[in-house]
Motif scaffolding. Sequence first.
Motif: not given
Length: 624
Positions: A541-555
């Motif tokens: 269901l997420v849109g732009n938040d998916a980018v923030d979640q995965l980027t910060k998890f990996n970071q």
Amino acid sequence: MLEELLIFTRGGLILWSSCRALGGAALKGSPIDALIRSCLLEERSAEASFSQDNYALKWTFHNELGLVFVVVYQRMLHLLYVDDLLAAVRKEFSQIYDPKRTNYDDFSDIFRQLHLEAEARAEEMKKSKQAVVSRPSPAASQKIGGRKVRGDSHGCAAGAKKGGSGKDDSDGDSGKEQHTSLANGTFKGQENGGLKKDNSHASDAVKGKENGGPRDNGAFDVNKLHKIRKKYRKNDATDNGNKKLIKPEPKKKGKPQRVWDDAPSNEKLDFTDPADERGDEVTEHVAVNQGESMMDKDDYVNSDSEEEEVEDAPKKKGWFSSMFQSIAGNNVLERSDLQPALKALKDRLMTKNVAEEIAEKLCESVAASLEGKKLGSFTRISSTVQTAMEDALLRILTPWRSIDILRDVHAAKERGRPYVIVFIGVNGVGKSTNLAKVAYWLLQHNLSVTLAACDTFRSGAVEQLRTHARRLQIPIFEKGYEKDPAVVAREAIQEASRNKSDVVLVDTAGRMQDNEPLMRALSKLINLNSPDLVLFVGEALVGNDAVDQLTKFNQKLADMSAVPTARLIDGILLTKFDTIDDKVGAALSMVYISGAPVMFVGCGQSYTDLKKLNVKSIVKTLLK
């Protein structure tokens, strides 16, 4: 210092290398291989640069000839001539390129000359910039009427003309009138050395009184304000008088109150699961009769449906001219020709829940791959862009490395250890439920599974996982709450190894990507236990938040890793995929950001509702 300049075809054939031709030192590692794998094949070719180890890389394409030009230099060096050199090399090499030719040793002398010319131009530009910076500003100091005036911090300075002499002390220009801009007007130099206010840009209220009284120059009249107030007071009094005559509306009847019996029946209020009372008999029935998991079924895409074409913007050329160019096929595509179709594609992707940043990068990448190509005969620009975008989406969503869990489980079993999968993600995405679906799928392939309850933070998490374990009749390792999840996971893996279990599924607490303590605990769990697979569970269901979640998890996993090679996310499990209709863009956003494939798709509430991601179906839905 320039390390290497490499020219190769899109098929991977190296045509010329500065290291080979000029006898330079070989590069440490494989930065160009990393560029091809992580950037060019993942449709990130529109990015400005790429970094690998201590190197920085820049590149350009010749799409008509199918050539790639890559330059490598030290990251710490800021070489100003790299872009200029790439453009010059691209122009010169394209003139001597022949598809049947494989040896270009004669290009070495040309490259040396281009390199020297690019360095000279960069040095000359650097000196000119330094000269401009060191030169004092003409308006820094002016003399007005024999007195020196300096510019203030608002840029109101000064460029007034010296009175009487007709000369300007700052720049030596004579006979020219200079202006000084202020907040409410403009002052012009006069021949007598005085200053007169120019009211052309001043506010009307500052004009003053010329005839002893205020003029009507657009300023607010106080008398009008008193009249307006009296008018509104009369209206308010009239309204209050009318309100007294209006009858209040009768209140609507609300919801009738529920009447409870004196002795309510326990049967009406008991909604507990019958499996909790009847024990293993019912749980065995539930586990056996769930049916075959949808993971083992193939989805077929209906290719008969017609695809919508991207609408072009209003055409500037005439109908006959555009039709003739479409037939002739000699029109070279330029960036301006592609922009209307790319804008329509970007808007379409965003309506399908693709993050705006990802849609923008994809369109830029497609434009970079098409610019300079010749338009084919009987081909429209919109269809060309559509085909290029479809190929790009297929390359992104198709995993560049194969992850076969069943094969890897059997390989780990032969080595005498269990296969460990860790489920991570934010709060409320359905990690525990989809972990149980994965366990059910593994059970159908005759593999023994152990659950590890490492969510020691959320209340009820252990009981929830215990319920799934009882229904599936599989063991669970738990230590309760407020324990170190990394230690619990290690003991669970040891227990599963003693019991000859094939797979260990580790459930972790949901955490937001900005929660520093929980992210540190997750990094410790992964570093201590070295799982075979790290699955990120995210909502479709997420849109732009998916980018923030995965980027910060990996970071966070990379920054908090105790080893040089940090362990990042290996795969993605998308949940709630049955609730999004055609808005499937979250899958594209997550794969583009992380580079990890979507391995599972949750599409229902039963244990069998777990599917593979159908890449062709997703691409077709995104472009529909």
